[in-house]
Write a protein that holds these residues in place. Structure first.
Motif, PDB file in Angstrom:
ATOM      1  N   THR A 290       0.826  -1.206   0.000  1.00 52.14           N
ATOM      2  CA  THR A 290       0.000   0.000   0.000  1.00 52.14           C
ATOM      3  C   THR A 290       0.861   1.257   0.000  1.00 52.14           C
ATOM      4  OG1 THR A 290      -1.791  -1.136   1.163  1.00 52.14           O
ATOM      5  CG2 THR A 290      -1.789   1.266   1.257  1.00 52.14           C
ATOM      6  N   ASP A 291       1.898   1.270   0.842  1.00 54.28           N
ATOM      7  CA  ASP A 291       2.786   2.436   0.891  1.00 54.28           C
ATOM      8  C   ASP A 291       3.619   2.556  -0.379  1.00 54.28           C
ATOM      9  OD1 ASP A 291       1.869   3.325   3.279  1.00 54.28           O
ATOM     10  OD2 ASP A 291       3.571   2.652   4.478  1.00 54.28           O
ATOM     11  N   LEU A 292       4.021   1.434  -0.957  1.00 55.34           N
ATOM     12  CA  LEU A 292       4.757   1.485  -2.221  1.00 55.34           C
ATOM     13  C   LEU A 292       3.889   2.087  -3.317  1.00 55.34           C
ATOM     14  CD1 LEU A 292       7.367   0.754  -3.731  1.00 55.34           C
ATOM     15  CD2 LEU A 292       6.337  -1.472  -4.246  1.00 55.34           C
ATOM     16  N   LYS A 293       2.627   1.720  -3.325  1.00 54.58           N
ATOM     17  CA  LYS A 293       1.689   2.292  -4.301  1.00 54.58           C
ATOM     18  C   LYS A 293       1.538   3.787  -4.092  1.00 54.58           C
ATOM     19  CE  LYS A 293      -3.119   2.005  -5.861  1.00 54.58           C
ATOM     20  NZ  LYS A 293      -4.440   1.348  -5.638  1.00 54.58           N
ATOM     21  N   ALA A 294       1.480   4.216  -2.812  1.00 55.44           N
ATOM     22  CA  ALA A 294       1.332   5.645  -2.505  1.00 55.44           C
ATOM     23  C   ALA A 294       2.551   6.430  -2.976  1.00 55.44           C
ATOM     24  CB  ALA A 294       1.120   5.832  -1.005  1.00 55.44           C
ATOM     25  N   ILE A 295       3.744   5.853  -2.836  1.00 52.50           N
ATOM     26  CA  ILE A 295       4.955   6.522  -3.310  1.00 52.50           C
ATOM     27  C   ILE A 295       4.938   6.624  -4.830  1.00 52.50           C
ATOM     28  CG2 ILE A 295       7.461   6.270  -3.532  1.00 52.50           C
ATOM     29  CD1 ILE A 295       7.434   5.040  -0.695  1.00 52.50           C
ATOM     30  N   GLY A 296       4.529   5.555  -5.497  1.00 46.85           N
ATOM     31  CA  GLY A 296       4.454   5.565  -6.947  1.00 46.85           C
ATOM     32  C   GLY A 296       3.416   6.512  -7.496  1.00 46.85           C
ATOM     33  N   ALA A 297       2.420   6.844  -6.679  1.00 55.23           N
ATOM     34  CA  ALA A 297       1.341   7.721  -7.137  1.00 55.23           C
ATOM     35  C   ALA A 297       1.670   9.209  -7.003  1.00 55.23           C
ATOM     36  CB  ALA A 297       0.058   7.416  -6.352  1.00 55.23           C
TER      37      ALA A 297
END
Length: 410
Positions: A290-297
């Motif tokens: 979830t946090d990796l997705k947030a960084i990528g977004a």
């Protein structure tokens, strides 16, 4: 090739580039800062690869030495004997070397062999991939020990100076290093899985392989959780990175308050790690998907362009977060708490962690017992696969990790 000598050379060059980057930043020279930082990040990547190669060479050499006296036929015969013993409901033992090799497996799926409709190959779900953190930490054999105290240097000696005429004939000021130690003691990790009794129709060698792989991967999953969270006891026997303490109860990690994931979050994490003269080589970021997705977004002024590129490697559980010349290695770990979307409560909450995984020591305390029990679910025609072992762990370097904390509500 002497990779240890190469590692020393790379580390020295990395420190020099970091120092150059710091000097350029202090002088306001953006071009020189960017070049030095990029060079430091490239060397960081080479250091990580070289250190991983050294670890794998030592692991391979250790395993080869322990199993050197066994021929392939002898190994097959041992597997057959164990398979027959399991089928006859006897207990079999796997040595620490075998446990270590099993835990460092490249097969990351769950290994579940429950409820097959026929005796054949089992296929695992993509949702059962296990974090690679267990492949990255330091693993040691502690068989025969009740516990071990690993010494940690808290502060180094400090050199003194002064005028020769003033110091002549006088006692020099002493500056002794200070030490503490981290205790690593065993906690039980057990496996209970259910398998269809039809698996007994397999050959003893294949049956032993299925049971062993299932147990090792289940142990792998639980130990991966313990490495970050500890064993969950009020007075832990095994400490995780997020609650690691020395024998005086002092935290062995640093904390960094971060209310949310933003454009500067990665810089804050990376630059909060290490000492005044370094950024800390071989560090990795451990975070949830979830946090990796947030960084990528994250987006900049151009809303269509990502601020950070995410590159996956190997099994899709690890990779790099890339921002220009900065490449931050990462490993996904579902046992961590996501910072993105979390609500602040009455106490700070640990989320992402960043540091060199070799600063965490995982101890293996003796053999692993595996056996089959047919009484628990006999009416369902299921056999219980039971495995037990003892492991321990703790950080063995002061401030060996940075733990990102979601602050308490104000």
């Amino acid at each position: 090739m002497d990779y240890k000598k190469t590692l020393i050379d790379l580390t020295a060059r990395h420190s020099a580039q970091v120092k150059a980057a710091e000097t350029a930043k202090e002088n306001g020279n953006a071009d020189e800062f960017g070049k030095a930082l990029k060079a430091a990040q490239d060397l960081h990547h080479q250091i990580e690869d070289t250190k991983a190669l050294i670890i794998e060479q030592e692991l391979t050499a250790g395993n080869e030495k322990e199993f050197a006296s066994e021929t392939e036929t002898e190994k097959q015969n041992k597997a057959a004997e164990r398979g027959l013993a399991l089928q006859e409901k006897s207990t079999v033992k796997y040595s620490v070397a075998e446990l270590r090799a099993g835990l460092k497996s490249t097969t990351l799926a769950s290994g579940s062999i429950a409820k097959p409709t026929a005796v054949g190959q089992m296929h695992d779900s993509l949702e059962n991939v296990i974090s690679s953190i267990i492949d990255e930490v330091r693993v040691v054999n502690l068989s025969g020990l009740g516990a071990i105290n690993e010494p940690i240097e808290v502060s180094d000696m400090e050199a003194q100076g002064g005028a020769v005429a003033s110091l002549a004939g006088t006692a020099r000021t002493a500056s002794d290093p200070t030490f503490t130690y981290a205790k690593i003691s065993p906690t039980e990790v057990n496996v209970t899985s259910f398998i269809d009794r039809n698996l007994r129709r397999l050959t003893p060698v294949e049956y032993e392989s299925r049971c062993r792989n299932a147990v090792m991967r289940s142990l792998r999953r639980k130990i991966a959780d313990f490495i970050v969270n500890g064993d969950g006891q009020t007075s832990p026997a095994m400490y995780g990175i997020k609650n690691a303490v020395d024998y005086n109860g002092n935290a062995l990690f640093k904390t960094l308050n971060m209310p949310s994931i933003g454009v500067d979050s990665l810089d804050e994490i990376v630059f909060s790690y290490g000492g005044n003269d370094n950024l800390g080589a071989n560090a990795r970021l451990y975070l949830t998907k979830t946090d990796l997705k947030a960084i990528g977004a994250l987006r900049g002024t151009n809303e269509k362009k990502r601020l950070f590129d995410i590159e996956f490697t190997g099994n899709g559980n690890t990779g790099f977060i890339v921002n220009g010349g900065m490449r931050i290695p990462f490993t996904i770990h579902s046992s961590l708490t996501s910072l993105s979307g979390a609500e602040r409560g009455s106490a700070p909450v640990p989320t992402m962690i960043y540091g060199d995984p070799q600063n965490y020591e995982l101890g293996l305390f003796g053999d692993t017992d595996v056996r089959i029990d047919t009484s628990v679910k006999s009416i369902e025609r299921m056999d219980a696969l039971l495995g037990d072992t003892f492991v321990g762990g703790n950080l063995i370097v002061k401030n060996g990790f940075v733990v990102v904390m979601l602050p308490a509500a104000e």
